[in-house]
Design a protein around this motif. Sequence first.
Motif, PDB file in Angstrom:
ATOM      1  N   ILE A 380       0.836  -1.217   0.000  1.00 32.87           N
ATOM      2  CA  ILE A 380       0.000   0.000   0.000  1.00 32.87           C
ATOM      3  C   ILE A 380       0.863   1.255   0.000  1.00 32.87           C
ATOM      4  O   ILE A 380       0.623   2.223  -0.744  1.00 32.87           O
ATOM      5  N   LEU A 381       1.899   1.233   0.862  1.00 29.61           N
ATOM      6  CA  LEU A 381       2.784   2.402   0.927  1.00 29.61           C
ATOM      7  C   LEU A 381       3.497   2.616  -0.414  1.00 29.61           C
ATOM      8  O   LEU A 381       3.674   3.755  -0.887  1.00 29.61           O
ATOM      9  N   ALA A 382       3.938   1.531  -1.055  1.00 35.98           N
ATOM     10  CA  ALA A 382       4.611   1.658  -2.355  1.00 35.98           C
ATOM     11  C   ALA A 382       3.662   2.241  -3.394  1.00 35.98           C
ATOM     12  O   ALA A 382       4.037   3.098  -4.217  1.00 35.98           O
ATOM     13  N   ALA A 383       2.415   1.796  -3.368  1.00 40.06           N
ATOM     14  CA  ALA A 383       1.427   2.320  -4.311  1.00 40.06           C
ATOM     15  C   ALA A 383       1.191   3.809  -4.093  1.00 40.06           C
ATOM     16  O   ALA A 383       1.109   4.607  -5.050  1.00 40.06           O
ATOM     17  N   LEU A 384       1.071   4.201  -2.810  1.00 42.56           N
ATOM     18  CA  LEU A 384       0.879   5.626  -2.493  1.00 42.56           C
ATOM     19  C   LEU A 384       2.083   6.444  -2.944  1.00 42.56           C
ATOM     20  O   LEU A 384       1.942   7.576  -3.459  1.00 42.56           O
ATOM     21  N   PHE A 385       3.297   5.895  -2.750  1.00 44.70           N
ATOM     22  CA  PHE A 385       4.501   6.611  -3.173  1.00 44.70           C
ATOM     23  C   PHE A 385       4.511   6.813  -4.685  1.00 44.70           C
ATOM     24  O   PHE A 385       4.836   7.901  -5.181  1.00 44.70           O
ATOM     25  N   ILE A 386       4.133   5.762  -5.407  1.00 35.53           N
ATOM     26  CA  ILE A 386       4.119   5.877  -6.871  1.00 35.53           C
ATOM     27  C   ILE A 386       3.085   6.903  -7.323  1.00 35.53           C
ATOM     28  O   ILE A 386       3.319   7.735  -8.217  1.00 35.53           O
ATOM     29  N   ILE A 387       1.918   6.887  -6.680  1.00 34.26           N
ATOM     30  CA  ILE A 387       0.855   7.843  -7.054  1.00 34.26           C
ATOM     31  C   ILE A 387       1.299   9.286  -6.791  1.00 34.26           C
ATOM     32  O   ILE A 387       1.112  10.196  -7.617  1.00 34.26           O
ATOM     33  N   MET A 388       1.899   9.516  -5.621  1.00 38.69           N
ATOM     34  CA  MET A 388       2.353  10.878  -5.283  1.00 38.69           C
ATOM     35  C   MET A 388       3.472  11.321  -6.203  1.00 38.69           C
ATOM     36  O   MET A 388       3.530  12.484  -6.642  1.00 38.69           O
ATOM     37  N   ALA A 389       4.395  10.393  -6.528  1.00 39.43           N
ATOM     38  CA  ALA A 389       5.491  10.768  -7.428  1.00 39.43           C
ATOM     39  C   ALA A 389       4.947  11.134  -8.799  1.00 39.43           C
ATOM     40  O   ALA A 389       5.377  12.123  -9.441  1.00 39.43           O
ATOM     41  N   THR A 390       3.967  10.386  -9.262  1.00 38.10           N
ATOM     42  CA  THR A 390       3.352  10.687 -10.556  1.00 38.10           C
ATOM     43  C   THR A 390       2.644  12.040 -10.525  1.00 38.10           C
ATOM     44  O   THR A 390       2.744  12.856 -11.455  1.00 38.10           O
ATOM     45  N   PHE A 391       1.904  12.276  -9.405  1.00 40.50           N
ATOM     46  CA  PHE A 391       1.172  13.549  -9.287  1.00 40.50           C
ATOM     47  C   PHE A 391       2.135  14.744  -9.267  1.00 40.50           C
ATOM     48  O   PHE A 391       1.931  15.750  -9.953  1.00 40.50           O
ATOM     49  N   LEU A 392       3.218  14.631  -8.489  1.00 43.83           N
ATOM     50  CA  LEU A 392       4.183  15.735  -8.407  1.00 43.83           C
ATOM     51  C   LEU A 392       4.876  15.956  -9.750  1.00 43.83           C
ATOM     52  O   LEU A 392       5.147  17.091 -10.167  1.00 43.83           O
ATOM     53  N   GLY A 393       5.170  14.874 -10.462  1.00 43.12           N
ATOM     54  CA  GLY A 393       5.811  15.023 -11.769  1.00 43.12           C
ATOM     55  C   GLY A 393       4.915  15.771 -12.751  1.00 43.12           C
ATOM     56  O   GLY A 393       5.365  16.657 -13.480  1.00 43.12           O
TER      57      GLY A 393
END
Length: 404
Positions: A380-393
């Motif tokens: 779950i944490l990895a998924a959230l990290f990927i989502i946030m990284a995508t959003f910030l990019g």
Amino acid sequence: MKTYRTMRLAILVCQLGLILRCEAQLSEAQIACLTHSTYRPPENTDISVNCGTENMEMSIFLCPVYHALYNESLMALNGQFNKADCYGVPDFSVDPPILKFNFSITESAVAICDNNFRITNEIGSGMFSDFSNVQFVNISGIITSLDPSAGTITYRQQVLYMFSCRYPMQYLVNNTELGVSGVSLAVRDNNGSFISTLSMQLFGDTAYSNPLIMPDKGLNLKTRIFVGVKATNLTNRFNVLLDRCYATTSPFPTNSTYYDLFVGCTRDGQTKVEVNGVSQKAHFSFEAFRFVEHKNKTVSTFYLHCVTRLCEVSKCANLLPVCSDIPARRRRREAQDVSDNSAATVSSPPIRVTSLNTAASSQFLGNSSALVGVSVTVGILAALFIIMATFLGLYFRRRKPIIQ
């Protein structure tokens, strides 16, 4: 001359009247016996004895008794003519007519008519060859006549028949007939054979107070099982002695796969015999095991069987196995004789032992659950990290032209 003939005729008529009067005083049975082949002097073969499972039964030919000038009211067990229980019952429905006696082989019934009750010791053989002594009960007595003559002398021959029955103290039983071991002899009330007074129970504690709870999935290997064998309704003259206890894969003590926990001097290393031959209960314990033939099964199921016998309280110590003088090889060979169907046993309910250690399995399942929980959290944490990284990019890419 005519007077003489008249007197002679009168005498003949008088004698005929006396003969008819004597025949009228005879019973129908006595009259029937007059022409029977057994109307002769008594012989030793006139008695038959049946050593039954609950009663001893004796019968004697009745016609020889009549021939000796006695009848059924003048015959009794051991000369006990003042006790109604000691008289026989005539049976005229059989040929030849007989006089039947019987009594229960309970200790009190044996004593009523003053029968002899004797316990003997013999060297064990066969299944009990590891034991220096095996006890037997001998019950014996006589059926004798009472001479009704009131004078100083008599011309009647005494009629006397001897009888005896020998019962082994170990009860020899199969499913249909009790080949008695003096078992009913020790029961306080005549409510059945000795085997019906025995019970085996499994316990889970050293005090033998808490019944063992058998899990559906089976006990863990090396769980100590405490076994109690108890007899009820016994007189205080006897104790219970376990000769052999063994486990089989069948609920019946047949020659299926078996394992001896103890027999005579041979004992499994994990078996402890704590109480035996000193009271009307016996205790021993052993560690749970599995039969090798169940290696492909999750649960190994087996049953306990104990060969049990009575011993007189004062003699029990002498009946325990003498191990120092018996070669171990001989003991092992004779321990293999499981097919002796003459020895009765008391058996346990099924004992189930699992192939897995339940505690270890629970711990493994607990660890597995924790590992799954950690894995899910990391995912779950990895998924959230990927989502946030995508959003910030995406966010910084849109703001770049405005700054220029």
